[in-house]
Design a protein around this motif. Structure first.
Motif, mmCIF file in Angstrom:
data_model
loop_
_atom_site.group_PDB
_atom_site.id
_atom_site.type_symbol
_atom_site.label_atom_id
_atom_site.label_comp_id
_atom_site.label_asym_id
_atom_site.label_seq_id
_atom_site.Cartn_x
_atom_site.Cartn_y
_atom_site.Cartn_z
ATOM 1 N N HIS A 3 0.820 -1.203 0.000
ATOM 2 C CA HIS A 3 0.000 0.000 0.000
ATOM 3 C C HIS A 3 0.854 1.254 0.000
ATOM 4 C CE1 HIS A 3 -4.143 -1.187 0.209
ATOM 5 N NE2 HIS A 3 -3.824 -2.184 1.018
ATOM 6 N N LEU A 4 1.980 1.171 0.727
ATOM 7 C CA LEU A 4 2.833 2.343 0.864
ATOM 8 C C LEU A 4 3.390 2.752 -0.499
ATOM 9 C CD1 LEU A 4 3.918 4.077 3.186
ATOM 10 C CD2 LEU A 4 6.001 2.748 3.068
ATOM 11 N N VAL A 5 3.935 1.758 -1.239
ATOM 12 C CA VAL A 5 4.490 2.040 -2.566
ATOM 13 C C VAL A 5 3.413 2.654 -3.455
ATOM 14 C CG1 VAL A 5 5.564 1.004 -4.583
ATOM 15 C CG2 VAL A 5 6.082 0.118 -2.328
ATOM 16 N N ASP A 6 2.236 2.039 -3.366
ATOM 17 C CA ASP A 6 1.072 2.493 -4.116
ATOM 18 C C ASP A 6 0.776 3.961 -3.856
ATOM 19 O OD1 ASP A 6 -0.957 0.966 -5.579
ATOM 20 O OD2 ASP A 6 -2.281 1.995 -4.169
ATOM 21 N N ILE A 7 0.730 4.307 -2.554
ATOM 22 C CA ILE A 7 0.343 5.666 -2.179
ATOM 23 C C ILE A 7 1.416 6.663 -2.603
ATOM 24 C CG2 ILE A 7 0.014 7.155 -0.169
ATOM 25 C CD1 ILE A 7 -1.450 4.703 1.094
ATOM 26 N N VAL A 8 2.693 6.268 -2.449
ATOM 27 C CA VAL A 8 3.770 7.175 -2.861
ATOM 28 C C VAL A 8 3.683 7.449 -4.360
ATOM 29 C CG1 VAL A 8 6.265 7.333 -3.170
ATOM 30 C CG2 VAL A 8 5.335 6.577 -1.003
ATOM 31 N N LEU A 9 3.468 6.380 -5.152
ATOM 32 C CA LEU A 9 3.400 6.570 -6.603
ATOM 33 C C LEU A 9 2.214 7.446 -6.985
ATOM 34 C CD1 LEU A 9 4.379 3.066 -7.960
ATOM 35 C CD2 LEU A 9 5.584 5.182 -8.303
ATOM 36 N N LEU A 10 1.065 7.213 -6.337
ATOM 37 C CA LEU A 10 -0.101 8.039 -6.649
ATOM 38 C C LEU A 10 0.164 9.500 -6.284
ATOM 39 C CD1 LEU A 10 -3.002 5.690 -5.571
ATOM 40 C CD2 LEU A 10 -2.646 6.630 -7.825
ATOM 41 N N PHE A 44 1.480 0.288 -12.465
ATOM 42 C CA PHE A 44 0.895 -0.937 -13.025
ATOM 43 C C PHE A 44 1.658 -2.174 -12.563
ATOM 44 C CE2 PHE A 44 -0.660 1.677 -16.857
ATOM 45 C CZ PHE A 44 -1.780 2.053 -16.154
ATOM 46 N N VAL A 45 2.989 -2.047 -12.436
ATOM 47 C CA VAL A 45 3.763 -3.195 -11.949
ATOM 48 C C VAL A 45 3.339 -3.531 -10.520
ATOM 49 C CG1 VAL A 45 6.054 -4.059 -11.394
ATOM 50 C CG2 VAL A 45 5.723 -2.677 -13.420
ATOM 51 N N VAL A 46 3.177 -2.489 -9.695
ATOM 52 C CA VAL A 46 2.759 -2.733 -8.315
ATOM 53 C C VAL A 46 1.380 -3.384 -8.285
ATOM 54 C CG1 VAL A 46 2.297 -1.638 -6.095
ATOM 55 C CG2 VAL A 46 4.123 -0.782 -7.531
ATOM 56 N N ALA A 49 -0.056 -5.702 -13.075
ATOM 57 C CA ALA A 49 -0.354 -5.703 -14.509
ATOM 58 C C ALA A 49 0.936 -5.502 -15.288
ATOM 59 C CB ALA A 49 -1.367 -4.620 -14.840
ATOM 60 N N VAL A 50 1.779 -6.548 -15.361
ATOM 61 C CA VAL A 50 3.099 -6.388 -15.973
ATOM 62 C C VAL A 50 3.011 -6.145 -17.475
ATOM 63 C CG1 VAL A 50 4.597 -7.467 -14.300
ATOM 64 C CG2 VAL A 50 3.237 -8.890 -15.775
ATOM 65 N N ASP A 51 2.083 -6.837 -18.141
ATOM 66 C CA ASP A 51 1.916 -6.623 -19.583
ATOM 67 C C ASP A 51 1.556 -5.176 -19.874
ATOM 68 O OD1 ASP A 51 1.910 -9.043 -21.508
ATOM 69 O OD2 ASP A 51 1.077 -9.822 -19.649
ATOM 70 N N VAL A 52 0.607 -4.673 -19.082
ATOM 71 C CA VAL A 52 0.151 -3.299 -19.289
ATOM 72 C C VAL A 52 1.295 -2.329 -19.027
ATOM 73 C CG1 VAL A 52 -1.563 -1.602 -18.637
ATOM 74 C CG2 VAL A 52 -2.122 -4.006 -18.540
ATOM 75 N N ALA A 53 2.100 -2.615 -17.989
ATOM 76 C CA ALA A 53 3.207 -1.721 -17.654
ATOM 77 C C ALA A 53 4.186 -1.636 -18.810
ATOM 78 C CB ALA A 53 3.912 -2.225 -16.401
ATOM 79 N N GLY D 56 -3.003 -9.535 -2.124
ATOM 80 C CA GLY D 56 -2.168 -10.728 -2.018
ATOM 81 C C GLY D 56 -2.023 -11.505 -3.312
ATOM 82 N N GLY D 57 -2.581 -11.008 -4.394
ATOM 83 C CA GLY D 57 -2.485 -11.722 -5.660
ATOM 84 C C GLY D 57 -1.170 -11.426 -6.367
ATOM 85 N N THR D 58 -0.915 -12.175 -7.455
ATOM 86 C CA THR D 58 0.270 -11.895 -8.266
ATOM 87 C C THR D 58 -0.165 -11.673 -9.705
ATOM 88 O OG1 THR D 58 0.553 -14.234 -8.630
ATOM 89 C CG2 THR D 58 1.876 -13.258 -6.896
ATOM 90 N N ALA D 59 0.821 -11.372 -10.567
ATOM 91 C CA ALA D 59 0.542 -11.159 -11.977
ATOM 92 C C ALA D 59 -0.071 -12.424 -12.568
ATOM 93 C CB ALA D 59 1.822 -10.786 -12.705
ATOM 94 N N PRO D 60 -1.053 -12.289 -13.471
ATOM 95 C CA PRO D 60 -1.758 -13.469 -13.990
ATOM 96 C C PRO D 60 -0.944 -14.287 -14.971
ATOM 97 C CG PRO D 60 -2.609 -11.485 -14.988
ATOM 98 C CD PRO D 60 -1.609 -11.044 -13.976
ATOM 99 N N ILE D 61 0.177 -14.809 -14.512
ATOM 100 C CA ILE D 61 0.969 -15.745 -15.316
ATOM 101 C C ILE D 61 1.019 -17.032 -14.507
ATOM 102 C CG2 ILE D 61 3.226 -16.231 -16.286
ATOM 103 C CD1 ILE D 61 3.558 -13.178 -16.565
#
Lengths: 326, 161, 105, 118
Positions: A3-10, A44-46, A49-53, D56-61
């Motif tokens: 959550h912390l990383v999320d909030i900092v990025l936002l 997006f990585v956090v 969504a790696v593909d989207v990132a 708690g989830g991960t990337a959908p791979i």
């Protein structure tokens, strides 16, 4: 922690957004837009969504910025102060924002596994993909197989945009021989560009062919591939880049990319399936699916790379044609 | 060395890169790797980029020693710059000066120019044949560079045909 | 035991990298003009990113991930200075005068 | 308190959206308007992707030993939307270039003045 990383990025995104509003220089605003895009790619990585990132980093932070800079170079860098006081827009924005925030109160909490969005088709996709499609990356399987129609539509949109830019910015333009201002003499840039050009192209092909296993696929690969040529054009001049990949070839390649995609659909109809039903393509349904996905990713990659290059050529050659036109 | 030899070297390097990136060693993926490599080498040939400078694998062992030396320099000057950034008086004395590069090839000069930039405290502003315009954060960094040790070391690792 | 040591070591590197990145940012704010700020960027590029990557490599252990991180490090050693040089060159060409210390040493 | 933590992300995303919206309606410069649209678009992407996240989830791979994945469907929608955003941005910028050539300005107010004179 997450959550912390999320909030900092936002928070950083918010700061960048406000800075863009205040910035009077369009050049600086364009660069800030690029930063905004890169920050959202990290977000997006956090958010898993790696593909989207990957796509956002290549398209938002890369190509869009190049186009914005090209437009600023073709028009003007300074923004005049608005004539009206921004009172009315401010009221409209605050009212809309308040209404939207009121609307979110009914939404399920962030990260809630019981939210309705996670109940409908997604569990099926996640459960069926290994057995039916046979690729580990569910995003690829949904993109290319389950929702293949959608993706065909997106490729058509890209195609249309390429045609549109060609129509607007000079379909008939002759070959143009400019080099980026002064770059011809910069040996550091030229040598490093030379070193990296094959590496970028190889990386693009790696992204294209490993879309089944990890983040990647046709869209991202196409953009990375085009980036390699844009680097080449920057370091060695547009004339050389157009000798390497002529406009005529690009126009054909866009159509070829679309055709590969559609042809896979028609082929599966001829073999007795439905449009874009890949499992009939081979004796074994899973092999058929993988073959189909690979082919359409290839088509998407070719189409996207060609369209991005067409758009880039159109913007940059406008720059060198402008003095003659006026 | 002939052009063909260069092309083969580039191909081998790219394929090695593919193998390291891929992590999937089925015959199909390796076949894709070979095809991709051939395609990229073909494009690089068409782009007329096949020559000595696109050969990142052709390095002498001495380059490794140079990297170790450069790494030590980078760490030293990093600590120096960090101290200056954090000290309240901001004890910097920016200077602009020129140095002469003794390398014979373009690649050698680019290595030298980039090494100068890589070490915090000095930045190459302009490269005009063998005359580099350098911006230094402090007089000490400038004097250090003018002594020419880095120049000599880059000359030593440079391969001349 | 070995794992704990590696973990602690990698966190030391990660934190060290973060500190250097922070120092670079402070430098970019404190330095007087464009060219001097480039030196602060160099700090981020070399020590900051370098230590973070080494920390991540220790987390990755002996795997392809580490090899990829190593490749990233190698390529950054080429692209980083090139980007800084390109910025300096562009500033020179648009006739931005550097602030030079005129005091006698 | 749980309301705040549960919806915090969405609220910031809405603020980002409104930043883009404000640029689009308050600024007369056409490039600035397109930048505003771009920010709005990117914020919508963030909204969708944050809805796809599962705690708690991960990337959908798919991988052995992992059972909780984030929702892949919004990822797919947004992936293609990003590419479409490139298409719209490019088309918009091409129009801006043509407008500049026709009117000599990219300021909306000036363009209106010129149109009224004709």
């Amino acid at each position: 922690m997450e959550h912390l990383v999320d909030i900092v990025l936002l928070g950083l995104l918010m700061i960048t957004g406000f800075a863009i509003v205040r910035m009077r220089s369009l050049l600086a605003a364009a660069m800030l837009t690029s930063i905004y895009s890169l920050l959202s790619a990290s977000l997006f990585v956090v958010l898993d969504a790696v593909d989207v990132a990957l796509t956002e980093a290549a398209i938002g932070a890369g190509i869009s910025t190049i186009l914005l800079l090209a437009t600023v170079a073709l028009t003007t860098d300074e923004e005049k102060a608005p004539r009206h006081t921004p009172l009315l827009p401010l009221v409209v924005v605050i009212a809309t924002g308040a209404a939207l925030i009121y609307g979110t109160l009914d939404m399920p909490h962030y990260g809630d596994p019981a939210a309705p969005i996670h109940q409908y088709v997604a569990p099926t996709y996640l459960h069926d993909t290994p057995g039916v499609i046979g690729v580990p990356n569910v995003v690829t399987s949904v993109l290319a197989s389950y929702r293949g129609y959608d993706t065909l539509g997106e490729v058509t949109v890209i195609f249309t945009a390429g045609v549109g830019v060609m129509v607007l910015l000079g379909y008939r333009l002759r070959r143009c021989n400019i080099t980026g201002p002064g770059i011809r003499n910069l040996i550091v840039l030229r040598v490093i560009a030379k070193l990296f050009f094959p590496l970028i192209l190889l990386f693009a092909l790696y992204v294209l062919l490993h879309g089944d296993y990890g983040p990647g696929g046709g869209f991202q690969a196409g953009v990375v591939f085009a980036t390699g040529f844009i680097l080449y054009a920057l370091a060695f001049g547009l004339g050389n880049a157009q000798r390497l990949i002529p406009r005529k070839l690009l126009r054909i390649m866009v159509a070829v990319g679309m055709l590969i995609y559609a042809a896979v659909g028609i082929e599966s109809m001829l073999l007795g399936g439905k449009f874009l039903e890949y499992r009939v393509l081979a004796d074994d349904p899973v092999t058929g699916q993988r073959l189909g996905i690979m082919l359409i990713e290839l088509g998407v990659g070719i189409a996207v790379a060609s369209v991005v290059l067409i758009i880039y050529y159109a913007f940059v050659s406008r720059h060198c044609q402008a003095p003659e036109d006026m | 060395m002939s052009k063909l030899q260069h092309a083969i070297n580039l191909g081998l390097f790219l394929f090695a890169l593919w193998v390291l990136l891929s992590g999937h060693y089925t015959p199909l993926m390796l076949l894709f790797g070979v095809l991709s490599t051939l395609f990229v080498v073909f494009l690089a040939t068409r782009a007329d980029l096949i020559d000595r400078e696109t050969q990142p694998i052709l390095i002498k062992l001495s380059v490794l020693f140079y990297w170790v030396w450069l790494g030590r320099e980078i760490i030293k000057s990093n600590i120096d710059v960090t101290r200056r950034i954090l000290s309240p008086g901001l004890p910097i004395s920016p200077t602009v000066f020129t140095v002469r590069a003794g390398q014979k090839t373009e690649l050698g000069r680019v290595t030298y120019a980039n090494s100068i930039t890589l070490v915090p405290g000095t930045v190459t502003m302009d490269v005009d044949k063998d005359v580099f315009t350098v911006h230094a954060l402090t007089r000490e960094a400038a004097a250090d560079l003018k002594r020419g040790e880095m120049n000599r070391r880059v000359c030593n690792v440079e391969i001349v045909f | 035991m070995m794992d704990t040591v590696l973990d602690v070591l990698s966190w030391i590197f990660l934190l060290g990298g973060a500190i250097f990145l922070l120092v670079g940012a402070i430098g970019a704010l404190r330095f007087p003009d464009f060219y001097t700020r480039l030196h602060a960027v160099s700090v981020c590029d070399t020590m900051g990113a370098g230590l973070v990557l080494v920390g991540l490599m220790l987390q990755g252990g002996l795997s392809l991930v580490t090899v990829k991180l190593l490749l990233m490090f190698y390529f950054m050693m080429f692209t980083g200075p090139t980007a800084v040089h390109a910025l300096a060159e562009a500033a020179m060409q648009s006739k931005l005068k550097p602030v030079v210390d005129e005091r006698e040493p | 308190m749980s309301e705040l933590l549960g919806h915090f992300n969405y609220w910031i995303v809405i603020i980002l959206m409104m930043t883009g919206f404000y640029i689009v309606i308050a600024r007369p410069n056409l490039i600035k308007k397109i930048i505003g649209l771009f920010i709005f678009q990117t914020s919508v992407f963030i909204l969708f992707i944050s809805m796809a996240k599962i705690e708690g989830g991960t990337a959908p791979i798919i991988e052995e030993g992992i059972s909780v994945y984030s929702n892949p469907l919004p990822h797919v929608l947004i992936l293609t939307a990003i590419v479409v955003s490139l298409a719209t941005t490019a088309l918009g910028l091409a129009l801006v270039v043509r407008i500049r050539e026709a009117y000599g300005t990219i300021n909306e107010d000036d363009i209106h003045v010129q149109d009224e004179e004709d």
